[in-house]
Design an enzyme around this catalytic site. Sequence first.
Site, PDB file in Angstrom:
ATOM      1  N   ARG A   1       9.699   7.311  -3.514  1.00  0.00           N
ATOM      2  CA  ARG A   1      11.085   7.357  -3.964  1.00  0.00           C
ATOM      3  C   ARG A   1      11.268   6.806  -5.389  1.00  0.00           C
ATOM      4  NH1 ARG A   1      13.137   4.580   1.526  1.00  0.00           N
ATOM      5  NH2 ARG A   1      10.942   3.976   1.525  1.00  0.00           N
TER       6      ARG A   1
ATOM      7  N   ALA B   1       7.171 -12.373 -62.963  1.00  0.00           N
ATOM      8  CA  ALA B   1       7.834 -11.300 -62.222  1.00  0.00           C
ATOM      9  C   ALA B   1       7.111  -9.979 -62.462  1.00  0.00           C
ATOM     10  CB  ALA B   1       9.285 -11.182 -62.667  1.00  0.00           C
TER      11      ALA B   1
ATOM     12  N   GLY C   1      16.646  -1.000   7.832  1.00  0.00           N
ATOM     13  CA  GLY C   1      16.595  -0.924   9.293  1.00  0.00           C
ATOM     14  C   GLY C   1      17.745  -1.744   9.875  1.00  0.00           C
TER      15      GLY C   1
ATOM     16  N   ARG D   1       5.253 -10.715 -36.806  1.00  0.00           N
ATOM     17  CA  ARG D   1       4.375  -9.906 -35.956  1.00  0.00           C
ATOM     18  C   ARG D   1       3.227 -10.757 -35.420  1.00  0.00           C
ATOM     19  NH1 ARG D   1       2.827  -5.474 -39.812  1.00  0.00           N
ATOM     20  NH2 ARG D   1       1.391  -5.000 -38.103  1.00  0.00           N
TER      21      ARG D   1
ATOM     22  N   GLU E   1      15.254   2.182  12.540  1.00  0.00           N
ATOM     23  CA  GLU E   1      15.220   2.732  11.184  1.00  0.00           C
ATOM     24  C   GLU E   1      16.271   3.827  11.057  1.00  0.00           C
ATOM     25  OE1 GLU E   1      13.426   1.411   8.682  1.00  0.00           O
ATOM     26  OE2 GLU E   1      12.937  -0.070  10.214  1.00  0.00           O
TER      27      GLU E   1
ATOM     28  N   ALA F   1       0.808  -1.232   0.000  1.00  0.00           N
ATOM     29  CA  ALA F   1       0.000   0.000   0.000  1.00  0.00           C
ATOM     30  C   ALA F   1       0.834   1.272   0.000  1.00  0.00           C
ATOM     31  CB  ALA F   1      -0.933  -0.002   1.218  1.00  0.00           C
TER      32      ALA F   1
ATOM     33  N   ASN G   1      17.524  -5.447   8.550  1.00  0.00           N
ATOM     34  CA  ASN G   1      16.218  -6.096   8.507  1.00  0.00           C
ATOM     35  C   ASN G   1      15.794  -6.298   7.053  1.00  0.00           C
ATOM     36  OD1 ASN G   1      13.521  -6.835   8.907  1.00  0.00           O
ATOM     37  ND2 ASN G   1      12.862  -4.689   9.037  1.00  0.00           N
TER      38      ASN G   1
ATOM     39  N   LYS H   1       4.297   1.300  -7.065  1.00  0.00           N
ATOM     40  CA  LYS H   1       5.627   0.668  -6.967  1.00  0.00           C
ATOM     41  C   LYS H   1       5.596  -0.827  -7.283  1.00  0.00           C
ATOM     42  CE  LYS H   1       8.041   0.379  -2.881  1.00  0.00           C
ATOM     43  NZ  LYS H   1       9.031   0.843  -1.881  1.00  0.00           N
TER      44      LYS H   1
ATOM     45  N   LYS I   1       2.635 -11.209 -40.826  1.00  0.00           N
ATOM     46  CA  LYS I   1       1.713 -10.766 -39.781  1.00  0.00           C
ATOM     47  C   LYS I   1       0.387 -11.481 -39.956  1.00  0.00           C
ATOM     48  CE  LYS I   1      -1.448  -8.133 -40.057  1.00  0.00           C
ATOM     49  NZ  LYS I   1      -2.484  -7.145 -40.379  1.00  0.00           N
TER      50      LYS I   1
HETATM   51  C1  UD1 Z   1      11.308  -1.352   5.439  1.00  0.00           C
HETATM   52  C2  UD1 Z   1      11.649  -1.612   6.901  1.00  0.00           C
HETATM   53  C3  UD1 Z   1      13.146  -1.698   7.049  1.00  0.00           C
HETATM   54  C4  UD1 Z   1      13.693  -2.788   6.165  1.00  0.00           C
HETATM   55  C5  UD1 Z   1      13.248  -2.603   4.724  1.00  0.00           C
HETATM   56  C6  UD1 Z   1      13.572  -3.842   3.918  1.00  0.00           C
HETATM   57  C7  UD1 Z   1       9.853  -0.574   8.197  1.00  0.00           C
HETATM   58  C8  UD1 Z   1       9.446   0.582   9.029  1.00  0.00           C
HETATM   59  N1  UD1 Z   1      11.098  -0.549   7.712  1.00  0.00           N
HETATM   60  O1  UD1 Z   1      11.839  -0.084   5.077  1.00  0.00           O
HETATM   61  O2  UD1 Z   1      13.498  -1.984   8.392  1.00  0.00           O
HETATM   62  O3  UD1 Z   1      15.093  -2.823   6.262  1.00  0.00           O
HETATM   63  O4  UD1 Z   1      11.835  -2.391   4.630  1.00  0.00           O
HETATM   64  O5  UD1 Z   1      13.271  -3.664   2.575  1.00  0.00           O
HETATM   65  O6  UD1 Z   1       9.076  -1.489   7.988  1.00  0.00           O
HETATM   66  N2  UD1 Z   1       3.781  -0.135   3.013  1.00  0.00           N
HETATM   67  C9  UD1 Z   1       2.414  -0.159   3.175  1.00  0.00           C
HETATM   68  N3  UD1 Z   1       1.810   0.838   3.886  1.00  0.00           N
HETATM   69  C10 UD1 Z   1       2.491   1.834   4.470  1.00  0.00           C
HETATM   70  C11 UD1 Z   1       3.900   1.862   4.301  1.00  0.00           C
HETATM   71  C12 UD1 Z   1       4.517   0.863   3.582  1.00  0.00           C
HETATM   72  O7  UD1 Z   1       1.751  -1.072   2.662  1.00  0.00           O
HETATM   73  O8  UD1 Z   1       1.865   2.686   5.109  1.00  0.00           O
HETATM   74  C13 UD1 Z   1       4.423  -1.188   2.227  1.00  0.00           C
HETATM   75  C14 UD1 Z   1       5.162  -0.677   0.999  1.00  0.00           C
HETATM   76  O9  UD1 Z   1       4.302  -0.725  -0.136  1.00  0.00           O
HETATM   77  C15 UD1 Z   1       6.322  -1.636   0.858  1.00  0.00           C
HETATM   78  C16 UD1 Z   1       6.548  -2.152   2.262  1.00  0.00           C
HETATM   79  O10 UD1 Z   1       5.405  -1.830   3.016  1.00  0.00           O
HETATM   80  O11 UD1 Z   1       5.997  -2.727   0.017  1.00  0.00           O
HETATM   81  C17 UD1 Z   1       7.787  -1.542   2.913  1.00  0.00           C
HETATM   82  O12 UD1 Z   1       7.654  -0.136   2.965  1.00  0.00           O
HETATM   83  P1  UD1 Z   1       8.842   0.824   2.545  1.00  0.00           P
HETATM   84  O13 UD1 Z   1       8.362   2.217   2.663  1.00  0.00           O
HETATM   85  O14 UD1 Z   1       9.419   0.382   1.277  1.00  0.00           O
HETATM   86  O15 UD1 Z   1       9.842   0.553   3.744  1.00  0.00           O
HETATM   87  P2  UD1 Z   1      11.428   0.687   3.719  1.00  0.00           P
HETATM   88  O16 UD1 Z   1      11.792   2.104   3.890  1.00  0.00           O
HETATM   89  O17 UD1 Z   1      11.952  -0.028   2.557  1.00  0.00           O
HETATM   90 MG    MG Z   2      11.132  -0.732   0.822  1.00  0.00          MG
END
Ligand code: UD1
Ligand code: MG
Length: 480
Positions: free
Chosen positions: A16, A439, A156, A347, A171, A11, A186, A23, A365
């Site tokens: 980024r 031809a 993390g 194609r 984090e 979600a 992590n 994403k 095609k």
């Molecule tokens: C997260 C971890 C970090 C870890 C890294 C590994 C947390 C706080 N941090 O950081 O420790 O090293 O992943 O890749 O978990 N998402 C939601 N809802 C939200 C926020 C995020 O569904 O409100 C989902 C994103 O779509 C994504 C995943 O959770 O698929 C991770 O979120 P992201 O923002 O990418 O966390 P990182 O900064 O990568």
């Molecule tokens: Mg991530």
Amino acid sequence: MNTYATVVLAAGKGTRMRSTLPKVLHPLAGLPLLAHVLQTVEAIPSTAAFAPFADALTSERPVVVLGQEAAQITSAFGNRCNYAMQHEQLGTGHAVLAAQSAVDALQPLPETVLVCYGDTPLVRSEILAQVLVEHVRNEATVTFLTSHTQQPSDYGRVVRDSRGHVREIVEVKRATPEQLQIQEVNSGVYCFDRVWLWSALQALPRNPAGEYYLTDLIAVAGAEERRIATVSGSLDETLGINNKVQLAEAERVLRQRILEQHMYAGVTIIDPANTYIGADVKIGADTVILPGTMISGKTVIGSWCRIGPATTIDQSTIGDRCIIRNSALEEATLEDEVIMGPFSHCRPGAHLARGVRMGNFGEVKNSYVGAETDMHHFSYIGDATVGDHVNIGAGTITSNYNGITRQKYHTTIESGAFVGCDTILVPPVTIGEQAMTGAGAVVNKDVPPHALVVGVPARLLRTLQSTDDAHAQAEGDKKE
Ligand code: UD1
Ligand code: MG
């Protein structure tokens, strides 16, 4: 029976990535990130690590947590998974809590919740199964996957005490300079005791960043002296994708992994650094892939083929012993022993039957070309049905699009016909069996079997008595 639910977080806004595409829909080796994660999750029960637990652990379809771009994702994945909505993106902890009712609706009620992130597509089923199995074996409250890296970047950090026990995950934003030096990170794969997970998440305060981090649960579990276990994996598997640089890095790792799978299965890849094969491609043993080749989509290639150099093949089916050089194919079918190229193009809807020889600068095609038919030079066959053993002379064109009616029309060339060089076929038109065109003929009326037509517009010159007669005539016309 101990059952587990899988929750995949997808979600996040993916800010980024600097993209309007959600994403988890960004393609990696031709498949969306989320598809890789789902494939991995679905394959857990067939892994070796899982085998001893196969009778004791069962799972349901994963619950994918979605945010604002939910519609795009649900339309891509349909009922392959269950969905939960996180209406406001308040962090990974908040996202897991959004899956609570979907998880608690499962029957039987799972004891364990496996959480993975939709932006971590390289993780393998084997390591997920290990996390799950360690969790069950240790009767842990939480088990999570870590990896070691000299460049911990935005992961993390895993903080351990002097005895090596995990204390918390910090984090980057909140880490002290010493903590930033920690090289154990992590990976974003966790198993939780379900009952504890919901109560701990409900009690979790917002952190100073105004979010609820799933990672903060580790410190909570530590403070409550709960059992915390970890499994260590390689960063190659746990690479998280937050930006396009990490996307390219993941692409490199995954492509190498795919190439290796093909090589171990008997495919020869002359220059892996210059060969791109999508995640869904199947290739038979003893096929050789030459440099500069890209194969994508659900392409299937048989054995003993020679593909490339500089060839792109998408969503196509190719039989055994085919040779394709410097050519492009999209949604095409080639039966066994077809020779194509250099510089030809099949194609969508092109179907070349066994033994077709399609030489240079040809284009087909939406057409069927029968067995052993030759079209060696500069031809366009579109919206046509071509029989077996037909000769398509150099420069032959089906003029399939009528600019006045703005419609496409069909050409039929029956078996054994000999279409002379530079013939223009103006459809709808049929060239009968064993018929021949001179031809430069412009054929706008049907040609009966065994007839020889010449000129502009083509007219009947005579009826060919025999195949020998036809060949005698052909000698004059032929340009090999
Ligand atoms: C997260 C971890 C970090 C870890 C890294 C590994 C947390 C706080 N941090 O950081 O420790 O090293 O992943 O890749 O978990 N998402 C939601 N809802 C939200 C926020 C995020 O569904 O409100 C989902 C994103 O779509 C994504 C995943 O959770 O698929 C991770 O979120 P992201 O923002 O990418 O966390 P990182 O900064 O990568
Ligand atoms: Mg991530």
